[in-house]
Motif scaffolding. Structure first.
Motif, PDB file in Angstrom:
ATOM      1  N   SER A  63       0.854  -1.204   0.000  1.00  0.00           N
ATOM      2  CA  SER A  63       0.000   0.000   0.000  1.00  0.00           C
ATOM      3  C   SER A  63       0.880   1.240   0.000  1.00  0.00           C
ATOM      4  N   TYR A  64       0.397   2.269  -0.662  1.00  0.00           N
ATOM      5  CA  TYR A  64       1.204   3.488  -0.807  1.00  0.00           C
ATOM      6  C   TYR A  64       0.368   4.743  -0.560  1.00  0.00           C
ATOM      7  N   ASP A  65       0.911   5.664   0.264  1.00  0.00           N
ATOM      8  CA  ASP A  65       0.391   7.025   0.240  1.00  0.00           C
ATOM      9  C   ASP A  65       1.467   7.872  -0.460  1.00  0.00           C
ATOM     10  N   GLU A  66       1.198   9.160  -0.587  1.00  0.00           N
ATOM     11  CA  GLU A  66       2.130  10.014  -1.347  1.00  0.00           C
ATOM     12  C   GLU A  66       3.527  10.017  -0.731  1.00  0.00           C
ATOM     13  N   GLN A  67       3.548   9.998   0.624  1.00  0.00           N
ATOM     14  CA  GLN A  67       4.846  10.051   1.307  1.00  0.00           C
ATOM     15  C   GLN A  67       5.649   8.757   1.057  1.00  0.00           C
ATOM     16  N   THR A  68       4.938   7.624   1.134  1.00  0.00           N
ATOM     17  CA  THR A  68       5.637   6.347   0.892  1.00  0.00           C
ATOM     18  C   THR A  68       6.179   6.309  -0.533  1.00  0.00           C
ATOM     19  N   LYS A  69       5.356   6.779  -1.477  1.00  0.00           N
ATOM     20  CA  LYS A  69       5.791   6.759  -2.883  1.00  0.00           C
ATOM     21  C   LYS A  69       7.067   7.578  -3.064  1.00  0.00           C
ATOM     22  N   ALA A  70       7.074   8.773  -2.428  1.00  0.00           N
ATOM     23  CA  ALA A  70       8.255   9.642  -2.570  1.00  0.00           C
ATOM     24  C   ALA A  70       9.483   8.943  -1.993  1.00  0.00           C
ATOM     25  N   GLN A  71       9.292   8.253  -0.851  1.00  0.00           N
ATOM     26  CA  GLN A  71      10.437   7.573  -0.217  1.00  0.00           C
ATOM     27  C   GLN A  71      10.941   6.415  -1.087  1.00  0.00           C
ATOM     28  N   VAL A  72       9.987   5.640  -1.627  1.00  0.00           N
ATOM     29  CA  VAL A  72      10.385   4.490  -2.457  1.00  0.00           C
ATOM     30  C   VAL A  72      11.134   4.987  -3.698  1.00  0.00           C
ATOM     31  N   MET A  73      10.612   6.042  -4.316  1.00  0.00           N
ATOM     32  CA  MET A  73      11.245   6.580  -5.533  1.00  0.00           C
ATOM     33  C   MET A  73      12.638   7.114  -5.232  1.00  0.00           C
ATOM     34  N   GLU A  74      12.764   7.817  -4.120  1.00  0.00           N
ATOM     35  CA  GLU A  74      14.068   8.380  -3.712  1.00  0.00           C
ATOM     36  C   GLU A  74      15.094   7.246  -3.571  1.00  0.00           C
ATOM     37  N   ARG A  75      14.686   6.174  -2.885  1.00  0.00           N
ATOM     38  CA  ARG A  75      15.608   5.048  -2.656  1.00  0.00           C
ATOM     39  C   ARG A  75      15.934   4.333  -3.973  1.00  0.00           C
ATOM     40  N   PHE A  76      14.906   4.180  -4.817  1.00  0.00           N
ATOM     41  CA  PHE A  76      15.081   3.516  -6.119  1.00  0.00           C
ATOM     42  C   PHE A  76      16.118   4.278  -6.955  1.00  0.00           C
ATOM     43  N   LEU A  77      15.922   5.599  -7.065  1.00  0.00           N
ATOM     44  CA  LEU A  77      16.843   6.402  -7.883  1.00  0.00           C
ATOM     45  C   LEU A  77      18.257   6.382  -7.298  1.00  0.00           C
ATOM     46  N   LEU A  78      18.334   6.459  -5.965  1.00  0.00           N
ATOM     47  CA  LEU A  78      19.649   6.457  -5.312  1.00  0.00           C
ATOM     48  C   LEU A  78      20.372   5.125  -5.556  1.00  0.00           C
ATOM     49  N   ASN A  79      19.667   4.015  -5.322  1.00  0.00           N
ATOM     50  CA  ASN A  79      20.303   2.701  -5.491  1.00  0.00           C
ATOM     51  C   ASN A  79      20.708   2.459  -6.939  1.00  0.00           C
ATOM     52  N   LEU A  80      19.839   2.861  -7.871  1.00  0.00           N
ATOM     53  CA  LEU A  80      20.175   2.667  -9.292  1.00  0.00           C
ATOM     54  C   LEU A  80      21.362   3.535  -9.694  1.00  0.00           C
ATOM     55  N   THR A  81      21.410   4.750  -9.169  1.00  0.00           N
ATOM     56  CA  THR A  81      22.528   5.641  -9.499  1.00  0.00           C
ATOM     57  C   THR A  81      23.836   5.034  -9.004  1.00  0.00           C
ATOM     58  N   ARG A  82      23.800   4.480  -7.783  1.00  0.00           N
ATOM     59  CA  ARG A  82      25.021   3.861  -7.233  1.00  0.00           C
ATOM     60  C   ARG A  82      25.405   2.638  -8.050  1.00  0.00           C
ATOM     61  N   GLN A  83      24.386   1.878  -8.473  1.00  0.00           N
ATOM     62  CA  GLN A  83      24.658   0.673  -9.269  1.00  0.00           C
ATOM     63  C   GLN A  83      25.225   1.048 -10.637  1.00  0.00           C
ATOM     64  N   LEU A  84      24.715   2.152 -11.182  1.00  0.00           N
ATOM     65  CA  LEU A  84      25.214   2.611 -12.487  1.00  0.00           C
ATOM     66  C   LEU A  84      26.700   2.953 -12.381  1.00  0.00           C
ATOM     67  N   LYS A  85      27.051   3.629 -11.274  1.00  0.00           N
ATOM     68  CA  LYS A  85      28.467   3.967 -11.070  1.00  0.00           C
ATOM     69  C   LYS A  85      29.318   2.705 -10.947  1.00  0.00           C
ATOM     70  N   ALA A  86      28.820   1.757 -10.141  1.00  0.00           N
ATOM     71  CA  ALA A  86      29.581   0.502  -9.940  1.00  0.00           C
ATOM     72  C   ALA A  86      29.736  -0.250 -11.255  1.00  0.00           C
ATOM     73  N   SER A  87      28.700  -0.179 -12.102  1.00  0.00           N
ATOM     74  CA  SER A  87      28.724  -0.989 -13.337  1.00  0.00           C
ATOM     75  C   SER A  87      29.760  -0.486 -14.338  1.00  0.00           C
ATOM     76  N   GLU A  88      30.308   0.718 -14.095  1.00  0.00           N
ATOM     77  CA  GLU A  88      31.362   1.212 -14.996  1.00  0.00           C
ATOM     78  C   GLU A  88      32.562   0.257 -14.999  1.00  0.00           C
ATOM     79  N   ASP A  89      32.703  -0.528 -13.918  1.00  0.00           N
ATOM     80  CA  ASP A  89      33.836  -1.465 -13.826  1.00  0.00           C
ATOM     81  C   ASP A  89      33.494  -2.867 -14.331  1.00  0.00           C
ATOM     82  N   TYR A  90      32.247  -3.094 -14.730  1.00  0.00           N
ATOM     83  CA  TYR A  90      31.872  -4.438 -15.190  1.00  0.00           C
ATOM     84  C   TYR A  90      32.197  -4.534 -16.676  1.00  0.00           C
ATOM     85  N   ALA A  91      33.301  -5.178 -17.008  1.00  0.00           N
ATOM     86  CA  ALA A  91      33.735  -5.172 -18.412  1.00  0.00           C
ATOM     87  C   ALA A  91      33.215  -6.407 -19.146  1.00  0.00           C
ATOM     88  N   PHE A  92      32.000  -6.371 -19.595  1.00  0.00           N
ATOM     89  CA  PHE A  92      31.541  -7.467 -20.474  1.00  0.00           C
ATOM     90  C   PHE A  92      30.456  -6.986 -21.409  1.00  0.00           C
TER      91      PHE A  92
END
Ligand SMILES: NC(=O)c1ccc[n+]([C@@H]2O[C@H](COP(=O)([O-])OP(=O)(O)OC[C@H]3O[C@@H](n4cnc5c(N)ncnc54)[C@H](O)[C@@H]3O)[C@@H](O)[C@H]2O)c1
Length: 315
Positions: A286-315
């Motif tokens: 279940s989601y209210d507006e606040q939960t949605k904002a928190q989930v999106m914030e975490r999603f974008l943050l984790n993906l951004t960190r993963q994108l940075k890490a993936s710069e070293d994945y050479a395949f």
């Protein structure tokens, strides 16, 4: 040489596509029939950039320059006349995409490449009413949401397009930091989407039949198979495990895992009950507006960190 890219549709996919190209230094024209969608796109792009800047993926200056480079249009002709690459991210409706491409064929430069972000339609159907000259400059460019962070873009050229068209598009994505793959034969759902669909069949079956909790389903994926698939070539992983072992294990498991051609009963019932996830405030969670904002914030943050890490994945 591609300099100006026009993105049609500023919704879920369009803003991220525009932002990614703008960060790579392309001139971006973003068109939508709804002025509100254009305003939202800029708000979303700004939010996305904030996380990327905080995580040192881009500087604040690069971000501001990219945003300033996205020109907003509600006049389609003005948005498309100078485009070298036209990328449609409009609703998934065949006639809409067909009509728009036909209309723009008369407006765009002859050398402009037409690209579609369709998830399920056939490029040959979308391009059917176009003249041969444009068919041979058409391609599917299939992104994953959020388009500015997920590296993969799946490319499927029109069967009449020479390889040079594909190479022009690949060069744009190389400059934009994307990972492209070539889909070698026309197939519904491309490659990544089909794999995603196959995973969902078993995952939802396991949940529906009480083999694990909702949270543990997510943990099983993120900290199990997906953890290593994100880092290393898939077939290398099979080789490391031993093909004799995989052969024996799959020989047993394939007989047991779900092979239904029906969508999961659980998913169907939720869709029928109006539990559509974020859109209705209730899905698996279940989601209210606040939960949605928190989930999106975490999603974008984790993906951004993963994108940075993936710069070293050479395949
Ligand atoms: N959402 C996803 O996860 C995802 C992933 C990959 C591919 N796709 C594909 O991308 C495309 C867009 O999907 P979305 O999720 O961004 O949709 P969306 O509904 O979020 O956005 C579509 C945008 O197109 C605009 N639009 C409507 N008619 C238009 C017209 N005639 N000209 C220009 N713009 C118009 C709408 O106002 C809206 O802003 C679809 O083909 C979809 O299948 C979506």
């Amino acid at each position: 040489m591609i300099k100006t890219i026009t993105v049609l549709g500023a919704g879920t996919m369009g803003y991220g596509i525009a932002l990614n190209f703008a960060l790579a230094g392309y001139e971006i024209n973003l068109f939508d029939v709804l002025p509100q969608a254009l305003d939202n796109a800029l708000v979303n792009a700004r939010k996305a950039l904030r996380v990327m800047v905080e995580e040192d993926l881009h500087t604040e200056e690069e971000g501001e320059k990219a945003l300033a480079g996205i020109r907003l249009f509600t006049d389609k002709t003005a948005a498309c006349a100078e485009a070298d690459l036209l990328m449609e991210a409009m609703p998934e409706k065949l006639q809409l995409k067909q009509n728009t491409f036909v209309e723009l064929d008369a407006v765009c430069k002859p050398e402009c490449i037409f690209a579609s972000n369709t998830s399920s339609l056939k490029l040959t159907d979308i391009c059917a009413p176009l003249p041969q000259s444009r068919k041979s400059r058409s391609v599917v460019t299939h992104y994953f949401n959020p388009a500015h962070l997920i590296p993969l873009v799946e490319l499927l050229p029109h069967p009449d397009a020479p390889v040079s068209v594909l190479e022009e598009v690949e060069a744009v994505y190389r400059r934009s930091g994307k990972i492209t793959i070539r889909v070698l034969k026309d197939i519904n759902g491309m490659i990544g989407n089909r794999i995603q669909a196959a995973i969902s069949r078993e995952a939802l079956w396991l949940l529906e039949n009480g083999y694990c909790s909702e949270k543990d389903l997510g943990r099983a994926m993120a900290f199990g198979p997906c953890f290593r698939y994100a880092t290393t070539d898939y077939l290398e992983i099979l080789d490391m495990g031993g093909l004799d072992v995989w052969n024996a294990v799959l020989n047993l498991l394939y007989k047991d895992i779900n092979n239904s051609t029906d969508v999961s009963a659980l998913l169907k019932s939720k869709a029928a009950a109006g539990e559509h996830g974020w859109k209705t405030g209730r899905g698996f969670y279940s989601y209210d507006e606040q939960t949605k904002a928190q989930v999106m914030e975490r999603f974008l943050l984790n993906l951004t960190r993963q994108l940075k890490a993936s710069e070293d994945y050479a395949f």
